[in-house]
Design an enzyme around this catalytic site. Structure first.
Site, PDB file in Angstrom:
ATOM      1  N   LYS A 227      -1.527  -5.733  -8.620  1.00 36.72           N
ATOM      2  CA  LYS A 227      -0.802  -5.831  -7.364  1.00 36.72           C
ATOM      3  C   LYS A 227      -1.752  -5.586  -6.192  1.00 36.72           C
ATOM      4  CE  LYS A 227       2.824  -3.309  -4.943  1.00 36.72           C
ATOM      5  NZ  LYS A 227       1.907  -3.232  -3.782  1.00 36.72           N
ATOM      6  N   HIS A 228      -1.584  -6.363  -5.134  1.00 34.37           N
ATOM      7  CA  HIS A 228      -2.356  -6.119  -3.909  1.00 34.37           C
ATOM      8  C   HIS A 228      -1.875  -4.825  -3.278  1.00 34.37           C
ATOM      9  CE1 HIS A 228      -4.288  -6.765  -0.039  1.00 34.37           C
ATOM     10  NE2 HIS A 228      -4.899  -7.820  -0.535  1.00 34.37           N
TER      11      HIS A 228
END
Lengths: 395, 395
Positions: A227-228
């Protein structure tokens, strides 16, 4: 067609990965790379499996376009030939442990006296200076010490090694840049120099935002999964038959994404309409998106979202990658005919030059394939001289 | 001291990461890099946190040594100045989505008419040719499609994203190599050309043994955790206070390792005395080694094994890395004084050149810091001309 580095002669003393990767790039761009190998045994990686008709697929993948010459560098005649070669080349690349070339009597200080315009490039684990200089290193150790493992892995999980040997490969890339920068300097001044690249240093150089975050906050980032950290949604989602990576990098893409994903109801929701809001309300947003993705296949989502202009892609395995239309169109998978292995495939050249493009001209050499040719054409040896040298057992 | 690329002028149209990383390398090696930024807003990454005194630590880490000039490329006067600049530089680097420069009327076909010796380098997600060419890309999407995620992660686990944006960074490195190769060609022929590098292509190019294994066996490798697939022991072990990575790469190291680890009893054991045997009997061997490591600290093991000549290292986090004596001795952490942020630290230069070394001469510029200077010195504009241009609002 003339290539970018056609006029460059490189004596390649490298083995396994970091060094051979550097000289492969130079060879791909047109340099004449002469790989000096230990008689009978050759580059260590010739013994690395898996094999195709007895030839190492690994060795073949990073030694195309090179010529192979065997030479016993510990013999007096071998040393003499090496010094003759040094006078004919522009560049030497080696990736021995620091001190090894000096022990052979072939350190940069000796070679520059013989050829002052020589560019001498050394790629090593820790570099040619500093307290760890003489230590042996493997990619795994450099990845561990270099910080990249500490920021790779599942969220809340353990430090994880990067699949490819990124410690070696980045050192190969930076060494190639160093050689070409030194070449420009030599073109301007006529003078050679030493290029010293350490795998550990290269790891420091590629940490980008992790390093920036540490210096700004004093906190060391941890593995963050897929996930960013500050953009939402920017991660893989499970589909009905696999996963897809999506990257909704800004609010404009958010609108396109919602329209295609059947999320029109929340596109203007004051909880989700901007990226900071989506990041804040991630816990309630993610399940809504996840439910949508579960209803269709990866392939269908990939085509629908791509059509809608939303950055996304399948998580390809190697087989899928080698069959991707873009990869094929860009000639990133190349067929070569190897003398022993027959027809095989290897990765292409990622630097596309419009006027003097690189090329894959030959498959990797078999051990000592070009010894005679090099002795004759580069050093002007006669058949009789070669016969006499062979009797000494130095090839 | 003269630097390797001191004579090189680079017009830098890049934003965020792949492009700026490339031009940072050129600037580090001495090139005069003029970063063209959108007026008022600048490079997108100026908005990326965290901040130091309001300045982006991220932006500062990859834009040192550059000069910043603002310019509205959509205005007529802005375009005219851009074309004037093109006549004075050697290299242009951009990382827009393919087609963007053409829309601005500044594609390579136009620029090469103005400056035939220009080297035009473009770094993009999928490249300037092929069916995906016009698609937007982010590092996460390229890592997913490019296969690296499929071979990174815990054993038996899910594909895992590499912590740093390796899709961008490798494209930056290959683009720098392409520029320097084209520079050599130009030094020899006087002719410029276009360099086209795709992030996806670069991922294909760095997969090394995973790609070789796939072509040899037809099977796609999977995430393999932190253990080497064919060398034992070659993985991290838990200690009394953490973990340590060890790399017993051959049988000679195995003997050194056993002597130091108190495993003399099994050093010549016919189940463990060679690497193939150790690989075969991994399941019984690992617990014996693991038990030994549990009895001492990481630091103690690190020093003992290093003393014994066994390749090993701690799994450093970013803080530990920045304090490592070798990293410091190699000047891989550099202090710079930024006009607004004050004293900060950034990564050093991993290419060590003996005669014309790179250097970090200036911190990253504030937005438009050098606009006037460039207008005066490069384009010979007078104070009055500059005043008139400013009145148009193009900077």
């Amino acid at each position: 067609m003339e290539q970018s580095l056609s006029s460059l002669k490189v004596l390649d003393m490298t083995r396994v990965l970091a060094g051979p990767y550097c000289t492969m790039i130079l060879a791909d761009l047109g340099a004449d790379v002469i790989k000096i190998e230990v008689p009978e045994k050759g580059d260590d990686s010739r013994q690395f499996g898996p094999y195709i008709n007895g030839e190492s697929a690994y060795f073949m993948s990073i030694n195309r376009n090179k010529r192979s010459m065997t030479l016993d560098l510990k013999s007096e005649s071998g040393k003499a030939l090496f010094f003759e070669l040094i006078q004919t080349v522009d560049v030497v690349v080696e990736n021995f442990r620091p001190g090894t070339m000096e022990k052979l009597g072939m350190g940069y200080d000796v070679l520059k006296e013989i050829n002052p315009s020589l560019i001498y490039a050394a790629s090593s684990g820790f570099g040619h200076t500093g307290p760890y200089s003489k230590r042996p290193a493997y990619d795994g150790v450099v990845q561990a010490m270099g910080g990249i493992m500490s920021i790779t892995g599942e969220l809340g999980g353990k430090p994880t090694r990067v699949g490819p040997s990124i410690g070696d490969i980045t050192a190969g890339l930076f060494t190639a840049i160093g050689v070409l920068a030194a070449l420009n300097y030599r073109n301007e001044t006529g003078r050679g120099q030493k290029v010293d690249v350490a795998m550990l240093d290269c790891q420091v150089a590629i940490l980008e935002n992790a390093m920036a975050r540490y210096f700004a906050t004093g906190e060391s980032p941890k593995p963050a999964g897929n996930k960013h950290s500050s953009i939402v949604p920017f991660e893989p989602f499970e589909t009905s038959d696999g996963e897809i990576m999506i990257a909704v990098g800004n609010d404009n893409l958010w609108r396109k994404f919602c329209a295609e994903a059947g999320l029109e109801a929340i596109v203007d929701d004051p909880k989700y309409c901007t990226n900071p809001l989506r990041t804040e309300h991630y816990e309630t947003l993610r399940p809504m998106i996840a439910a949508k993705f579960k209803a269709d296949t990866t392939d269908s989502w990939y085509h629908r979202l791509t059509e809608a202009g939303v950055p996304c892609g399948p998580i390809n395995n190697i087989e899928m990658l080698t069959k991707d239309p873009q990869v094929l169109e860009r000639e990133m998978i190349v067929e070569v005919a190897h003398e022993v292995a027959g027809k095989t495939h290897i990765p292409g050249i990622p630097i596309k030059l419009s006027r003097s493009p690189g090329s894959i001209r030959t498959a990797a050499p078999v051990l000592g394939e070009h010894t005679d040719e090099i002795l004759k054409t580069l050093l002007g040896k006669t058949d009789e001289e070669i016969k006499a040298l062979k009797a000494e057992g130095i090839f």
